[in-house]
Structure formats: structure tokens, C-alpha cells
Scaffold this active site. Sequence first.
Site, PDB file in Angstrom:
ATOM      1  N   GLY A 284       1.995  17.374  15.494  1.00 50.49           N
ATOM      2  CA  GLY A 284       0.990  17.687  16.496  1.00 50.49           C
ATOM      3  C   GLY A 284      -0.140  18.491  15.905  1.00 50.49           C
TER       4      GLY A 284
ATOM      5  N   GLY B 192      -2.595  21.979  16.632  1.00 43.35           N
ATOM      6  CA  GLY B 192      -2.857  23.196  17.382  1.00 43.35           C
ATOM      7  C   GLY B 192      -4.348  23.387  17.555  1.00 43.35           C
TER       8      GLY B 192
ATOM      9  N   GLY C  14      -5.639  23.683  13.770  1.00 41.04           N
ATOM     10  CA  GLY C  14      -5.131  22.926  12.637  1.00 41.04           C
ATOM     11  C   GLY C  14      -3.943  22.062  12.998  1.00 41.04           C
TER      12      GLY C  14
ATOM     13  N   VAL D 228       0.026  20.662  12.701  1.00 40.75           N
ATOM     14  CA  VAL D 228       1.344  21.296  12.621  1.00 40.75           C
ATOM     15  C   VAL D 228       2.336  20.278  12.079  1.00 40.75           C
ATOM     16  CG1 VAL D 228       3.164  22.498  13.886  1.00 40.75           C
ATOM     17  CG2 VAL D 228       0.771  22.796  14.566  1.00 40.75           C
TER      18      VAL D 228
ATOM     19  N   ASP E 241      -4.100  34.169  24.959  1.00 36.56           N
ATOM     20  CA  ASP E 241      -3.977  32.729  25.169  1.00 36.56           C
ATOM     21  C   ASP E 241      -2.558  32.377  25.630  1.00 36.56           C
ATOM     22  OD1 ASP E 241      -4.899  30.158  25.358  1.00 36.56           O
ATOM     23  OD2 ASP E 241      -4.638  29.682  23.249  1.00 36.56           O
TER      24      ASP E 241
END
Length: 994
Positions: free
Chosen positions: A697, A699, A702, A704, A825
Site C-alpha cells: 500500500g 501512505g 510514501g 509501504v 492525524d
Amino acid sequence: MANNYCVSFLLFFTALISLLPKSYPESTNQYSDEHQILLGLKRYWGSSTVLGRWNSISSDHCRWGGLTCTKGEVTAISLPQQTLMKPIPPSLCLLKNLAYLDLSYNNFSTSFPTILYNCSNLKYLDLSNNAFGGKLAADINSLSAKLEHLNLSSNRIMGEIPPSIGWFPKLKSLILDTNQFDGSYPVQDISNLANLEMLTLADNPFLPAPFPVEFGKLTRLTYLWLSGMNMTGEIPESISSLTELSLLAVTNNMLQGTIPTWVWQHKKLQYLYMFNNGLTGEISSSVTAVNLVELDVSSNNLTGSIPDDFGKLINLTLLFLYTNQLHGSIPPSIGLLPNLRDIRLFENMLTGSLPPELGRHSPLVNLEVCENNLSGELPADLCFNRKLNDIVVFNNNFSGKLPESLDGCYLLNNLMLYNNHFTGEFTKSIWSVVTNQLTTVMIQNNNFSGTFPTQLPWNFSRLEMSNNRFSGPIPTLAGQMKVFRAVNNLLSGQIPWDLTGISQVEELDLSGNQINGSIPMAIGVLKLKALNLSGNQISGTIPAAFGFMSELTILDLSSNALSGEIPKDINKLNLNFLNLSMNHLTGEIPTSLQNKAYEQSFLLNPGLCVSSNNSIPNFPFCRARAKTNNDISRRLIALFFVLASIMLVGSAVAGFLLLQRQKNSQDSLSWKLTRFHALHFTENDVLSGLCEQNWIGSGRSGKVYRICVVDGEGGSRMVAVKRIWNAQNLDNKLEKDFLAEVQILGEIRHTNIVKLLCCISSSEAKLLVYEYMENSSLDKWLHQRDRVGSLVPLDWPTRLQIAIDSARGLCYMHHDSSPAIVHCDVKSANILLDPKFRAKLADFGLARVLLKTGDPASISAVGGTFGYMAPEYGYRLKVNEKVDVYSFGVVLLELTTGRVANDGGLEYCLAEWAWRQYQEYGLSVDLLDEDIQDPANTEDAFAVFTLGVICTGGQPSVRPSMKDVLHALLRFEHKSRKRSLQHAVSEETTLLES
């Protein structure tokens, strides 16, 4: 005959039809016009809570909220608290029959809206509690001549009140208080308002002037509020003509002289407020104002005694005579008043005992008689009616035991009995968790005895009980405790390792007791500012954990049996006072403490020493190690040998690495690995796994990857690697993200925060290596199950546990980390789940370390994720922990409703939706995710949903802290387990009976 009858009927019917077009369409057009005007107002002002329900589809606008119609025509608009900001539009006065307009508690900030001059039928106008500024126009009388009520209270209007304010012939209420009027009182003009019943000019910075004698002409006045407007002189006799007055308030002025006799004999007066002036003299001995409900003449210079006639004021609920010079005793008749709720007589010279019947005949809520010379025992039935909140009787000469009625006084909030002569065992029910209202107990300097429970009630914030005879072990201070002082009692046993639970204690004084054992290491987690354990029997060493108590300024451990060295970590503290005298300490005093400021801090510790001639006097020098020439020679030879060995080995290694560099352009020399935990893998193990088949995936900053690396002898483990790649395009924002995660996660050690194992960086890339969470994110399990068919719904116990785990992580960041950390967040995608669905917080790219606990940290740009961001995040330059509380509230709403945080627009923001649903429809099972709509879960789910609504409050100040949120969730969990246990026992009993 029949034909004539038919002809006559046709003529009549034709005439009737001919009349219809002249009346019916006109009414229809007017109705249609008002409908369009109102829809125009909605478009102009936006969809507030009420306006949002004005629907163009609905043909009958008279049914819309905030509107009142008479004979199908709009006559009243009431839109308070709608956050309206745009100026009042001209179209409003196109509603020709508008007589009532309430736009209070909004955000209007223009000058007074003269556009309202066109509303010719206005009788009631309320523009209070806005931000209207400027001056009132000289032609303010251009408002409707029919005006009966004008309310401009709590705005920012300045200058003089224009004379035309007195030109409204029908005005009954004029409310101008709490503005910035700074001219002279408009005495003559207002005194012309013969029909005036309510007048408020309070809290305006008028020029000092005498009490207006002319107001005596306003004989219909029932409400006169003239507080805080710089009035001088005496209260004029002319005001006695205001025989209809029910309220007279002239507080916070500069009035002098006596209170006129007519005031005490007024037949209709119910509320009398004259506090904070310079009034003198005695209170009239003949008090016949039997309708008085509230009486406050405190903070004056009144003398004499309290009249016995006060016992005739049978409607009296509030009696404030504090901060005067009254003497004598309190009349027993006051104890017989049937409605008395609040009596405050403190800071006088009163003597004798309290009325013996006080509390028995009325719902007494508050008693404050401190700072007098009162004596005797507290009345036996003081809390007879179980309404008492506050008992404040300190600095008197009271004695005897506490009354038995306090044993069930469960609404007590403040108990201040200090500096008296009370005796006997302290009422045990005060310590009961049932007494969940009590926050402050100050009973020092008496002769109480008794013991504590294992844990003090959660709501306690201050407990001072020094100089009594309490005994037994020290209780745990869980909850809101800020101050605990128990000096000079008989407390014994060891300091419990969990002394504070999760409290916020700042001052702890247990000096002069019989405490033994050692100081627990756990004391280092406290946010203490002052700690005094002197005069006990404490042994062992001083924990190095004291070095972590960054806010500690006062430390007294004197007169104990402490031994060993003083930890060097104490160097880190900025102490204003330190006393370690009369112990058995040894070794060198920490260098930062070797100065004259601390020369009295280490007395009678014969084993201590110093290393400097100019440090603390009368202490021996620490023994230096002899350094002989042979020692020096041997060390020099050894040093040269080591250096030569290092050079030889270094040359060999350098040559080997140079060859390796030529073979592999991406070798380990170009990478720097920083470990935060013990690791068995190398950077090469990680770099070799950065391939597309391991990509799982992306983020915010960047890609992952999931990579299998070496873990111990022959073992392996999965790690998650976030790659921030391509140095040429690496902007400052991504660089800050990387540094934030490394700085914060590298130092955090908590079960519910994802573990950062190491970071790997080079000139070309930056890598963060985390522990791998097998069950991915909460977002996936709540919102992506349709795309991932193998995922089953999360049951309620699992959801509640995820909420608790996440709250624990945030609670640690906000309250237990030093400095405090704001995540910035928090969202379901950043809550990761392990194989047992235990939750951990992740992705700290936006986190900000607070420079000081409680101080907001500046942010240079808006971050976070839409739908989770607190309202203030977008327009304030500074944020604090409450932005995380808001975001966590959204997560709670996701867990309970199953809905996503937003569907792409403000109208679909989950927090806004939940608030509207809660306000309009309350708690309904339809709110809950269908996967948890089991009757056994609804009570807990509703409680968590409500908590989510509270956490997402618009104002940061009204949101709870994460500590409060965690406590609430744990309470829900406890209740849930208790119900489950009861249900299981019930089922087992049913099976046995069958």
C-alpha cells in the site's frame, strides 16, 4: 316562476364567480412572495440548524422552524444561535407583517443595521449577544413607532446613547447592558419613556455620575439593572416611587451612604443586589419586604447586627451579607426559613453558634460562614434534606464531632473545615465512591481521626488533612487529584507503587508520618511540582527516576533513613528548594548542586563529599585516585598499542569495503541504520525486500512494504517498511514527516503505539521499519469488508476494546509523555490491529511535540484528514491535544455507526451528522451499525456514541481530556462485563432449574 328562479340563480352565481379573481389570486401571490423571500434568506445566510430544514418542496412555510404565522402571513422570525455572519439583508423587511424578530446569539459584526428601519410593523427586536459595533445612529427612532421591546445587550456598541432613544412612545423594555457606551447617562431622554417596564444599562463604561434621580419618573418599572456603570453618590429617595419594582441591581458601582429604609420595606421587591459598593451603616431593624427572594448586599462596609426580622422573609432563597463588618450572632429565625438555599456570611465579625435548625426546614445547598468568630458544633440536621453542595466554615472556633447527617450527604462538592477544633472519627462516607460529587476536602488543623479506603474517590482534586490524627496506609490517588497534603498524621506502611493510579497530582506532602519502606520507582511518572516525604522512616536509595520529573521545583526527603548515592539524574532538575539532610547518603554530591544555594540541603549526611574548593562549605573532598608514574607509563603503552591495532584493523576493513563498493553500487556504506530496539537483521535484509511483490500500500508520504527479515537464530519475522524515496524530489514537507516519526516513535515505549524498530537513511532514500500488524487497519475492517470478502464484521466487545486501546495510546501521548505529543492525524486508517485485534496508533508524520505540557505547538500548515480535523485546525495558528480528542471522537462515531468519516463534502461530515441526529432525534437503534444492533450491546454503544458526540464539540474547551475519555471507556467496559457475568449466571441458573 321556475324560469325566473333559474335566471335569478344564474345571475347570482355569475356575480359570485366574478368576485373571485379579485381576492383569491392576491392572497396566493402574497403567500408565494413570502415563500420566495424566505428561501432567499436561506440561500443568503446558508443552511444553519434551523434554516437547513427550510425546504423549497414544502409549500407551507408556516410550518418551518423559527417562523410564526398569523392568518397565513409571517409575523415572527426567531433564529437565535444559528451562527449567522452575513449582514441582515434588505429582503427581510419585505415581510410586511413582521412584528417579532429575534436574531440573538449569532455572529453579526456590522454596525447597527439601519435596514431594519423599513420593517414598519416591528414590535419586538432582539439583536443581543452578537458583535455589532460602531455607534448607534442619531435617528435610531426611525425604527418602527410600534416598537415595544429593544434588546441590544452584549454587543460592542460604543459612544453615547443618542437622545432619540427616548422617542419610542410604546417602548416597554430597553436592554442596552454589556456594551461599550462611554458617554453620559441618557437620563432625561430615557425618563420620558413612560411605559417602560424593564431598563438595563449595566456593564458599560459610562462617565462617572450620580444615581439618576429622574428614573424615579418611570413608575411602571419592574426591572432596573444599573450595575457596573460608574454611579456615584447615594441612592436617591425618588427611586422609592418605583413601587412595582421586582428587581433592583446596582452592584459594582461607587455608591456611598446607607441603604434607604424604603428598600427594606418595599412590598413587591424580589431581587435586591447592591454588592461591591461603599455602602455604610446598619441594616434596618424593621424588614417587611416579605417578597424578597434573593438578597445580596455583600462587599460593602455595613455594620451592626443581622436583624431578627430576616426570619420573616419566608420566600428568601439566597442571603449574601459577606465581606462587611457585621457583628453579633446569627438570628435563630434564619434557620427556620423554608426556602433558604444559599447563605454566605463570611468575612465578618459574627460570634455565637449557627442557628440550631439550619438545614432542617429548607433545601440548603450552600453554607459559607468562614472568617468569623463562630463557635459550637455544626447543626445536627445541616444536610437533612440531602441537597448540600458546599460547607465552608474554616477559620472559626467550631468544635465537637461532625453531624451524623453528613453521613448521607452525597451531593457535597466542597468541604472546608480547616483551622477549627473538630474532634472524633471523620465521616467515612466522605471517602465513599458513591460520593462522586466531592472534589475538595480541606480539614487540616483539627483533631480528626480515622483511616482511608484503598483508593480515594475519582473526583477528588484537593485533599488537605495535615495536623490531625489519621492513621493506616496511604490510599491510591487515582483520578483528578492535584493536591494531597497529609502532614503530621499517623499514616504508616509503605508508599504504594501505584500511588497515583492515573491522577494528575502536582503537590504531594506526606511529611511527619510513620511511613517506611522505599520510594517506588513509579514515582518518576508523576508530573509533580512539589514533593515532601520528610520526617518519616523511609529507607533504600533515591530512585534515579527523579531525574524524569522535569516540573519538580520543591523536593524534601530529609529526616529519613535513605542511603546510597544521590542519583546524577537529579542534575537535570531545576529545583528552587532541596532538602536531603539527616539521611545516610554517601558519595559525591551531583555537580550542579555543589553551590552555596544548596549549602543547607545535605546536612548530617557524613558520607557525602564534594569535588570543588568553591562549592558547599564544611563538606570533605572526595578521595582522588592516586596516579603514579608507573600507572601513567603503563597506560600510555597500552594506549599506543590500542591505537596501532585500530589503525591496522581499520586499514584492512577500509580496503575490504572499498572492494565491496566497486562490486555493489547500493552497498551498506551508503546507508545509515539507527536502531531503537535490539535487532537481528541488517539494512541489507531490508533493502533486498524492497520489490513490487512485497508492496502492500501507500501512505501519505510514501510506499509501504511487507518484508520478511531474520529474527534471532534461524528464525524470521515480518516487518512493515515505509519508503520515502527520490531525494531530488523530496520536499520539506516529507522531510518533516520523516523527522517527526523518527523523533517521536523512536523514543516512545507503549503497548498501544506501533513500535518503530529502526530507521535507515541514505542520500537517496529514507526508510522507516515498523513492527508488522497482521490485521491491517481499523478502516479496513469497518469500511472495506465489501471489497475484501473474507473479513467478518467486528463484534461490539472487540470494537470497545479497540477504542480503549487507542485511547490508552493517546492518553500516554498527551498526559504521560514529557513533553506532551499531539498526533494531529488520528483516524481509523492509522489504528492498526494485531492478530488478537489489539489496537496500536500509527503514522506520526503530522505529530507535533509540545514544547511544554499544555502549551500549544505552532503548525505551519494545515494537516490531518478531512472529516477527522477539528474545526480550529483550519483557522488557528496553534493547536493542542484537543484536536486529537476531536479526531478520536470521530473514530468512536465510526465504531458505533459503521459510517465513514466523510463522503466527500461538509454536509456529509460524520461529526456534523451525528450531532444533528443526536439533537433532533436522540438515541435511536437506527444510529448504530447493523452489525452491533444486538439489544445486549445497545446501552454501551449508545454511551460510546454519546461520548463521540461530546468529543467532537466545536469548542476545544468543552471537549474532555483523553484521560477523561479513557476513564469513561473503562467504565463502560466494566459495566458491560458485569452485565455479561450477570447474564451468564442467569442462564446457568435457568439450566440448573430446568
